[in-house]
Design a protein around this motif. Structure first.
Motif, PDB file in Angstrom:
ATOM      1  N   LYS A 311       0.833  -1.207   0.000  1.00  0.00           N
ATOM      2  CA  LYS A 311       0.000   0.000   0.000  1.00  0.00           C
ATOM      3  C   LYS A 311       0.866   1.255   0.000  1.00  0.00           C
ATOM      4  O   LYS A 311       0.624   2.202  -0.761  1.00  0.00           O
ATOM      5  CB  LYS A 311      -0.912  -0.018   1.221  1.00  0.00           C
ATOM      6  CG  LYS A 311      -1.817   1.188   1.337  1.00  0.00           C
ATOM      7  CD  LYS A 311      -2.693   1.102   2.580  1.00  0.00           C
ATOM      8  CE  LYS A 311      -3.559   2.348   2.721  1.00  0.00           C
ATOM      9  NZ  LYS A 311      -4.393   2.302   3.958  1.00  0.00           N
ATOM     10  N   ARG A 312       1.905   1.276   0.885  1.00  0.00           N
ATOM     11  CA  ARG A 312       2.777   2.445   0.980  1.00  0.00           C
ATOM     12  C   ARG A 312       3.542   2.677  -0.324  1.00  0.00           C
ATOM     13  O   ARG A 312       3.771   3.811  -0.740  1.00  0.00           O
ATOM     14  CB  ARG A 312       3.756   2.295   2.141  1.00  0.00           C
ATOM     15  CG  ARG A 312       3.103   2.323   3.510  1.00  0.00           C
ATOM     16  CD  ARG A 312       2.656   3.735   3.852  1.00  0.00           C
ATOM     17  NE  ARG A 312       2.033   3.798   5.159  1.00  0.00           N
ATOM     18  CZ  ARG A 312       0.724   3.741   5.388  1.00  0.00           C
ATOM     19  NH1 ARG A 312      -0.124   3.629   4.339  1.00  0.00           N
ATOM     20  NH2 ARG A 312       0.231   3.804   6.596  1.00  0.00           N
ATOM     21  N   GLU A 315       1.214   4.265  -2.833  1.00  0.00           N
ATOM     22  CA  GLU A 315       1.023   5.674  -2.488  1.00  0.00           C
ATOM     23  C   GLU A 315       2.238   6.499  -2.892  1.00  0.00           C
ATOM     24  O   GLU A 315       2.123   7.630  -3.381  1.00  0.00           O
ATOM     25  CB  GLU A 315       0.768   5.821  -0.989  1.00  0.00           C
ATOM     26  CG  GLU A 315      -0.561   5.207  -0.541  1.00  0.00           C
ATOM     27  CD  GLU A 315      -0.695   5.180   0.977  1.00  0.00           C
ATOM     28  OE1 GLU A 315      -1.808   4.878   1.456  1.00  0.00           O
ATOM     29  OE2 GLU A 315       0.314   5.434   1.675  1.00  0.00           O
TER      30      GLU A 315
END
Length: 417
Positions: A311-312, A315
């Motif tokens: 997820k990071r 992003e």
């Protein structure tokens, strides 16, 4: 001098003077012919002491020799044989003071050859060192070399005694000379020598000697155990900054020193916090590949961490263009320098290195040495090891950046071999 050599010399002398006769008694004919005869009341306890030494009963041998002391009117030769045997027994018993007293008596007789004197002095110095009487060991080692000795073993005794008595300057000087001599002769310096130099340099706070010891230790012995030791030493330095925790982990990962699941988890989270989400995911992936993450009671937690890293990273990629624009618009180069390494780990190493260079050129950096340290990493990720090494060699300071840069130079050499 080694104990076996001391004992052999003394026992050999006894065998010469007190050869066994065919009837089992003491025969003195050969000894007498050489002018070396001793009386039976002296010879019997000497032979008994020799037998005790051969069987390793050194204290019993010392006690047996006291019977010889009780014999009156001893000749010079009898006294010499007594003290020679006592040196051997005392060496085995670890009684260096008794060895010294006997040696001085023997030497005053004028009958001890120079080579034999050196061998006994070697034994005395070594015994004092084993007994942790380091000042006495140092005195005898110095005396040994002053009188012409050249044993490599005694060099080690001298250097260890210097170190243990706190004479770091002499230790650094002498060990450095030995290491240089080894290299000139095409020999690999021993790990013991290099570790002694490293310890002495750290105690003396001699940065140049410490750097040399580290470089040579890891260059000649690039195994993960030495890397773990060196990284531990660097972190224990009083001036080392905690902000380099991630950089230490990077070296641990590169040298095979990630030991636990916590190491992988903490490093990945520190990487994300530093703006290097791709690196964080890579660390987690390596932890799973090594079988350290994903198993046991914490296995589900590790999987959640991996999901978080994915997820990071997404992003980070989505916001990369905007982050780059903001960094280039900033008045100083801090944002560019910080962004560059994350970009380098995200598969764009050459671009990441260029961003860091732009940040350095822009100036007003809060920590310019950190930026150079990370520029070296970006160059290495781009495959330009020579440029990485050149950059790392330019890093200065005493807060840890220069230490880590120097270690990256060494590691990059090992990785190329």
């Amino acid at each position: 001098m080694k104990l076996k050599a001391v004992a052999a010399a003394a026992i050999g002398a006894v065998a010469f003077c007190f050869g066994a006769a065919p009837d089992g008694g003491l025969g003195f004919a050969a000894a007498a012919a050489q002018g070396q005869s001793v009386r039976p009341e002296v010879g019997k306890p000497l032979q008994a002491a020799a037998a005790l030494i051969k069987s390793g009963k050194y204290k019993d041998a010392l006690a047996k020799l006291r019977e010889v002391e009780a014999v009156g009117g001893r000749t010079g030769n009898e006294n010499y044989m007594l003290e020679s045997m006592r040196v051997a027994a005392a060496s085995g018993a670890g009684d260096a003071d008794t060895m010294v007293r006997s040696f001085e008596v023997m030497k005053s007789s004028g009958n001890v050859a120079a080579a034999e004197q050196l061998r006994i002095m070697e034994s005395i110095a070594g015994t004092y060192l084993r007994n942790n009487e380091n000042g006495k060991a140092l005195n005898w080692a110095q005396r040994y070399f002053k009188e012409g000795g050249n044993s490599a073993t005694m060099k080690q005794v001298l250097q260890n005694a210097q170190f243990l008595t706190g004479d770091m300057a002499s230790t650094i000087r002498d060990v450095s000379e030995e290491i240089n001599a080894d290299e000139k002769a095409g020999r690999t310096p021993s790990a013991d020598k290099l570790n002694l130099l490293l310890n002495a340099a750290m105690r003396a706070k001699d940065g140049n000697a410490e750097a040399m010891a580290l470089e040579k230790l890891l260059a000649y012995y690039p195994k993960k155990e030495y890397w773990a030791d060196v990284l531990g030493r660097v972190q224990r330095k009083s001036t080392f900054s905690d902000r380099f925790a991630l950089d230490v982990y990077r070296l641990q990962l590169a040298t095979g020193n990630m030991k636990s699941a916590n190491d992988y988890m903490e490093m990945s989270q520190l990487a994300v916090q530093a703006g290097s989400a791709a690196e964080g995911k890579e660390v987690v992936d390596k932890g799973f590949a090594a079988g350290v993450l994903g198993a046991g009671a914490e296995g589900e937690r590790h999987k959640r961490l991996r999901d978080l890293m994915v997820k990071r990273l997404a992003e980070s990629k989505a916001g990369e263009a905007e982050a780059e624009a903001q960094a280039k618009a900033a008045k100083d180069g801090n944002a560019l320098a910080n962004l560059g390494l994350g970009v380098a780990y995200n598969g764009q190493a050459a671009k990441g290195a260029k961003l860091i260079e732009e940040g350095i050129a822009k100036g007003s950096l809060k920590r310019p040495e950190d930026a150079k340290l990370h520029l070296g990493l970006a160059h290495m990720l781009a495959g330009d090891v020579s440029k990485a090494q050149q950059t790392w060699r330019s890093v200065r300071g005493n807060d840890g950046a220069a230490d880590l840069a120097r270690l990256w130079v060494i590691q990059s050499r090992s990785a190329k071999r």
